[in-house]
Design a protein around this motif. Structure first.
Motif, PDB file in Angstrom:
ATOM      1  N   GLN A  47      20.491  16.135 -55.505  1.00 53.73           N
ATOM      2  CA  GLN A  47      19.062  15.896 -55.303  1.00 53.73           C
ATOM      3  C   GLN A  47      18.479  15.288 -56.572  1.00 53.73           C
ATOM      4  O   GLN A  47      18.642  15.820 -57.667  1.00 53.73           O
ATOM      5  N   LEU A  48      17.794  14.160 -56.429  1.00 55.00           N
ATOM      6  CA  LEU A  48      17.076  13.557 -57.546  1.00 55.00           C
ATOM      7  C   LEU A  48      15.595  13.916 -57.457  1.00 55.00           C
ATOM      8  O   LEU A  48      15.093  14.259 -56.388  1.00 55.00           O
ATOM      9  N   SER A  49      14.929  13.830 -58.569  1.00 53.60           N
ATOM     10  CA  SER A  49      13.515  14.194 -58.591  1.00 53.60           C
ATOM     11  C   SER A  49      12.630  13.038 -58.136  1.00 53.60           C
ATOM     12  O   SER A  49      13.094  11.905 -57.980  1.00 53.60           O
ATOM     13  N   SER A  50      11.369  13.349 -57.930  1.00 52.04           N
ATOM     14  CA  SER A  50      10.377  12.352 -57.531  1.00 52.04           C
ATOM     15  C   SER A  50       9.008  12.877 -57.920  1.00 52.04           C
ATOM     16  O   SER A  50       8.880  13.966 -58.479  1.00 52.04           O
ATOM     17  N   ARG A  51       7.978  12.115 -57.602  1.00 53.31           N
ATOM     18  CA  ARG A  51       6.625  12.598 -57.896  1.00 53.31           C
ATOM     19  C   ARG A  51       6.284  13.829 -57.070  1.00 53.31           C
ATOM     20  O   ARG A  51       5.465  14.646 -57.484  1.00 53.31           O
ATOM     21  N   LYS A  52       6.908  13.982 -55.909  1.00 50.02           N
ATOM     22  CA  LYS A  52       6.664  15.138 -55.059  1.00 50.02           C
ATOM     23  C   LYS A  52       7.615  16.299 -55.348  1.00 50.02           C
ATOM     24  O   LYS A  52       7.367  17.426 -54.915  1.00 50.02           O
ATOM     25  N   LEU A  53       8.687  16.042 -56.064  1.00 49.70           N
ATOM     26  CA  LEU A  53       9.665  17.085 -56.377  1.00 49.70           C
ATOM     27  C   LEU A  53      10.018  16.980 -57.864  1.00 49.70           C
ATOM     28  O   LEU A  53      11.140  16.677 -58.229  1.00 49.70           O
ATOM     29  N   ASN A  54       9.013  17.239 -58.668  1.00 50.20           N
ATOM     30  CA  ASN A  54       9.173  17.120 -60.122  1.00 50.20           C
ATOM     31  C   ASN A  54       9.533  18.492 -60.683  1.00 50.20           C
ATOM     32  O   ASN A  54       8.677  19.340 -60.881  1.00 50.20           O
ATOM     33  N   HIS A  55      10.814  18.697 -60.924  1.00 53.90           N
ATOM     34  CA  HIS A  55      11.298  20.003 -61.375  1.00 53.90           C
ATOM     35  C   HIS A  55      12.520  19.792 -62.268  1.00 53.90           C
ATOM     36  O   HIS A  55      13.355  18.932 -61.985  1.00 53.90           O
ATOM     37  N   PRO A  56      12.632  20.555 -63.371  1.00 52.39           N
ATOM     38  CA  PRO A  56      13.769  20.359 -64.280  1.00 52.39           C
ATOM     39  C   PRO A  56      15.130  20.507 -63.623  1.00 52.39           C
ATOM     40  O   PRO A  56      16.124  19.976 -64.127  1.00 52.39           O
ATOM     41  N   ARG A  57      15.176  21.208 -62.522  1.00 53.75           N
ATOM     42  CA  ARG A  57      16.457  21.373 -61.838  1.00 53.75           C
ATOM     43  C   ARG A  57      17.004  20.044 -61.346  1.00 53.75           C
ATOM     44  O   ARG A  57      18.218  19.858 -61.247  1.00 53.75           O
ATOM     45  N   PHE A  58      16.105  19.120 -61.011  1.00 52.83           N
ATOM     46  CA  PHE A  58      16.521  17.862 -60.401  1.00 52.83           C
ATOM     47  C   PHE A  58      16.300  16.701 -61.366  1.00 52.83           C
ATOM     48  O   PHE A  58      15.175  16.428 -61.766  1.00 52.83           O
ATOM     49  N   PRO A  59      17.350  15.971 -61.719  1.00 50.58           N
ATOM     50  CA  PRO A  59      17.222  14.865 -62.672  1.00 50.58           C
ATOM     51  C   PRO A  59      16.746  13.595 -61.986  1.00 50.58           C
ATOM     52  O   PRO A  59      16.663  13.518 -60.760  1.00 50.58           O
ATOM     53  N   LEU A  60      16.459  12.599 -62.796  1.00 55.57           N
ATOM     54  CA  LEU A  60      16.086  11.292 -62.273  1.00 55.57           C
ATOM     55  C   LEU A  60      17.313  10.422 -62.007  1.00 55.57           C
ATOM     56  O   LEU A  60      17.192   9.359 -61.402  1.00 55.57           O
TER      57      LEU A  60
END
Length: 400
Positions: A264-277
């Protein structure tokens, strides 16, 4: 007539001067009272600090509540009352209420869950939160605060300094983004550790019979198919999962995939340290005429919006970038009509975590390699960081 006008003018001037003279003592008295209240409040905070220091010397910890200081360390309970309260009767402690004694001061290190009025609340305690904050910005963080003075708050820092500051003191910090000091962010490392432990137990081992064309994503997985991974905090609602997606070596939409976990990658809706860009250096090390991606996204955007990209690295040093667009290659995995233009709906199912109320969709997207004679060394998976939050389940390299 002229004399009359002059007389009226003089009367007006005298009246104005008298009004000013009558008003000035009241304003002065009010200013003096406010200054006196602030001075007494500062003395209270200094005495509270001394009491806390004595408590720490004996107990090797800070008190759970200011009431723990009474009567051994603070003889007069009035020390815990800002003089303004005696006039207004209004107490502002933002939901952190001492269970044993009335106090006008917000004790930041209280052993109580963070109330909803402070950053949305948390089941973690104020004391846990403040200790984590101290690990970031040091002992200058407020320990006791008085919100009864306007426009500034009167603070007692952990190192004993009494100073004025804004209500949201985090905004004044220069060493770190203030958002990093919020409970959701500061406890994020715990969520990451929990998810990593879950990965160890819930993601199956790769089948030793899996051929090399089924690209091994093991080291890049950051979520299990059996968890509602879009739920990144204890106060968030239950999220959908992919428990019903068949796992292991599976033929899906005419292509074999190794299905065990997801990136899972991050996004503006899922901005969490667990998920990288980005998930970089996905090893391929083989020739391929086509690459098949089993993937999807959470959240929507206008058609044509970039969601993610796959950067394919070749042995000759060249790279090819394949951009995944919303509406062309993926749509929100809970969309009512999952019909991207250039992809296939590879699997549809429901989530046990949410009672099977929503149909979920993952897609197969194929990319044709313009240089099939050149081995592909690796692939980078990059988020576009728009609203959609892309996730990748499997990659298969097709030689012919």
């Amino acid at each position: 007539m002229k004399a009359c006008l002059l007389s009226e003018s003089r009367v007006a001037i005298v009246f104005t001067v008298l009004c000013a003279l009558l008003a000035a003592p009241t304003d002065t008295r009010a200013a003096d009272a406010n200054a006196g209240d602030r001075e007494q409040c500062a003395k209270n905070l200094t005495n509270i600090f001394k009491a806390i220091q004595m408590y720490r010397a004996e107990r090797k910890d800070v008190p759970n509540w200011l009431s723990d200081l009474v009567p051994k360390y603070i003889k007069d309970p009035n020390t815990l009352i800002c003089p303004i309260i005696k006039r207004t009767g209004e107490v502002k402690v933002l939901g952190v209420e001492d269970p044993k004694i009335s106090t006008a001061y917000l004790y930041e290190f209280a052993d109580t869950p963070i109330p909803s009025g402070i950053y949305g609340g948390s089941q973690r305690t104020m004391k846990e939160w403040k200790r984590r904050q101290m690990g970031v910005v040091g002992s200058k963080i407020p320990m006791v605060r008085c919100h009864h003075h306007q426009p500034q708050v009167l603070n007692l820092s952990f190192d004993g300094q009494v100073y004025e500051g804004p209500g949201g003191w985090e905004a004044e910090v220069r060493e770190v983004n203030p958002e990093e000091l919020a409970p959701a962010r500061i406890f994020a490392t715990d969520a990451v550790a929990t998810s990593q432990a879950r990965l160890q137990s819930e993601i199956p081992q790769r089948d030793p019979r899996a051929p090399a064309k089924l690209i091994d994503l093991t080291k890049h997985y950051n979520a299990a198919l059996t968890e509602g991974w879009h739920r990144t905090g204890p106060n968030e609602p239950i999220a959908n999962d992919l428990s019903n997606l068949p796992r292991g070596i599976q033929k899906i939409a005419g292509t074999e995939f190794d299905v065990r976990g997801l990136i899972q990658l991050s996004s503006r809706k899922l901005n969490h340290p667990r998920f990288p860009l980005a998930a970089r250096d996905i090893k391929v090390d083989q020739k391929a005429a086509r690459i098949h991606f089993l993937h999807s996204t959470g959240w929507s955007a206008p058609d044509g919006t970039p969601v993610a990209s796959y950067v394919v690295h070749l042995a000759n040093g060249k790279t090819h970038e394949f951009t995944v667009n919303y509406g062309d290659h993926v749509v929100d995995w809970v969309a009512w009509q999952p019909n991207p233009k250039d992809s296939t709906v590879a699997w549809s199912g429901t989530s046990p975590l949410t009672g099977g109320q929503t149909t979920l969709n993952v897609f197969k997207t194929s990319w044709t390699n313009p240089e099939p004679d050149q081995p592909i060394t690796k692939i980078d998976y990059l988020a576009a960081n728009n609203d959609p939050a892309p996730f990748l389940i499997a990659i298969t390299a097709e030689a012919q």
